[in-house]
Scaffold this motif. Sequence first.
Motif, PDB file in Angstrom:
ATOM      1  N   UNK A 148      30.752 -45.512  25.423  1.00  0.00           N
ATOM      2  CA  UNK A 148      32.476 -45.706  24.309  1.00  0.00           C
ATOM      3  C   UNK A 148      31.361 -44.274  22.851  1.00  0.00           C
ATOM      4  N   UNK A 149      30.716 -43.875  23.213  1.00  0.00           N
ATOM      5  CA  UNK A 149      30.475 -43.004  22.919  1.00  0.00           C
ATOM      6  C   UNK A 149      31.653 -42.435  22.568  1.00  0.00           C
ATOM      7  N   UNK A 150      31.355 -41.497  23.844  1.00  0.00           N
ATOM      8  CA  UNK A 150      32.601 -39.923  24.064  1.00  0.00           C
ATOM      9  C   UNK A 150      34.111 -40.268  24.090  1.00  0.00           C
ATOM     10  N   UNK A 151      34.320 -42.112  25.016  1.00  0.00           N
ATOM     11  CA  UNK A 151      35.880 -42.424  23.829  1.00  0.00           C
ATOM     12  C   UNK A 151      35.896 -42.636  22.498  1.00  0.00           C
ATOM     13  N   UNK A 152      35.278 -42.855  21.355  1.00  0.00           N
ATOM     14  CA  UNK A 152      35.274 -42.942  20.146  1.00  0.00           C
ATOM     15  C   UNK A 152      35.466 -41.660  19.016  1.00  0.00           C
ATOM     16  N   UNK A 153      34.729 -40.416  20.460  1.00  0.00           N
ATOM     17  CA  UNK A 153      34.848 -39.517  19.695  1.00  0.00           C
ATOM     18  C   UNK A 153      36.037 -38.727  20.036  1.00  0.00           C
ATOM     19  N   UNK A 154      36.688 -38.768  21.329  1.00  0.00           N
ATOM     20  CA  UNK A 154      37.505 -38.727  21.709  1.00  0.00           C
ATOM     21  C   UNK A 154      39.222 -38.735  20.321  1.00  0.00           C
ATOM     22  N   UNK A 155      38.506 -39.869  19.569  1.00  0.00           N
ATOM     23  CA  UNK A 155      39.648 -40.434  19.206  1.00  0.00           C
ATOM     24  C   UNK A 155      39.882 -39.947  18.128  1.00  0.00           C
ATOM     25  N   UNK A 156      38.700 -39.842  17.767  1.00  0.00           N
ATOM     26  CA  UNK A 156      38.196 -38.701  16.375  1.00  0.00           C
ATOM     27  C   UNK A 156      38.889 -37.625  16.078  1.00  0.00           C
ATOM     28  N   UNK A 157      38.692 -37.128  17.327  1.00  0.00           N
ATOM     29  CA  UNK A 157      39.094 -35.653  17.366  1.00  0.00           C
ATOM     30  C   UNK A 157      40.998 -35.087  17.175  1.00  0.00           C
ATOM     31  N   UNK A 158      41.494 -36.449  18.227  1.00  0.00           N
ATOM     32  CA  UNK A 158      42.811 -36.416  17.690  1.00  0.00           C
ATOM     33  C   UNK A 158      43.708 -36.801  16.530  1.00  0.00           C
ATOM     34  N   UNK A 159      42.280 -37.524  16.133  1.00  0.00           N
ATOM     35  CA  UNK A 159      43.330 -37.703  14.280  1.00  0.00           C
ATOM     36  C   UNK A 159      43.782 -36.296  13.850  1.00  0.00           C
ATOM     37  N   UNK A 160      45.032 -36.486  13.592  1.00  0.00           N
ATOM     38  CA  UNK A 160      45.494 -35.488  12.507  1.00  0.00           C
ATOM     39  C   UNK A 160      44.639 -34.963  11.504  1.00  0.00           C
ATOM     40  N   UNK A 161      44.176 -35.544  10.733  1.00  0.00           N
ATOM     41  CA  UNK A 161      42.998 -34.674  10.116  1.00  0.00           C
ATOM     42  C   UNK A 161      41.814 -34.100  10.454  1.00  0.00           C
ATOM     43  N   UNK A 162      41.459 -34.398  11.217  1.00  0.00           N
ATOM     44  CA  UNK A 162      39.794 -34.189  11.736  1.00  0.00           C
ATOM     45  C   UNK A 162      39.733 -32.945  11.639  1.00  0.00           C
ATOM     46  N   UNK A 163      38.341 -32.872  11.083  1.00  0.00           N
ATOM     47  CA  UNK A 163      37.568 -31.727  10.658  1.00  0.00           C
ATOM     48  C   UNK A 163      36.155 -31.784  11.141  1.00  0.00           C
ATOM     49  N   UNK A 164      36.252 -30.778  12.535  1.00  0.00           N
ATOM     50  CA  UNK A 164      34.806 -31.043  13.293  1.00  0.00           C
ATOM     51  C   UNK A 164      33.441 -30.685  12.079  1.00  0.00           C
ATOM     52  N   UNK A 165      33.856 -30.017  10.333  1.00  0.00           N
ATOM     53  CA  UNK A 165      32.764 -29.472  10.260  1.00  0.00           C
ATOM     54  C   UNK A 165      32.662 -30.318   8.578  1.00  0.00           C
ATOM     55  N   UNK A 166      33.172 -31.003   8.525  1.00  0.00           N
ATOM     56  CA  UNK A 166      32.859 -32.525   7.778  1.00  0.00           C
ATOM     57  C   UNK A 166      31.459 -33.287   8.151  1.00  0.00           C
TER      58      UNK A 166
END
Length: 66
Positions: free
Chosen positions: A48-66
Motif C-alpha cells: 500500500x505504501x509503494x502504491x501510494x508513493x507511486x501515485x504521489x510521484x505521478x502528480x504533476x506538481x510533485x516535488x520530492x524535496x518538499x
Amino acid sequence: MSKEIDYAKWQTRCNIRYLLKQLLEHKDEILYSNAVDIEGRLYKDVVEDIENYLEICNEPDYRPWQ
C-alpha cells in the motif's frame, strides 16, 4: 491542498524511506527485513505504501524535496 493530505504524503515518503533502508540493510537476507514475510512476500502495508508513493510521484506538481 489540506494539511491532512500533506501529512499523508509526508507519512508515505517516510514509510518508503524506512522500507528502502530496511531492504538495503538486509540485502543479503531479505527475509530479515521488516518488509517481507517468511514466505518472501511483501507485507500488505508495504504494498500500500509503494502504491501510494507511486501515485504521489505521478502528480504533476510533485516535488520530492518538499
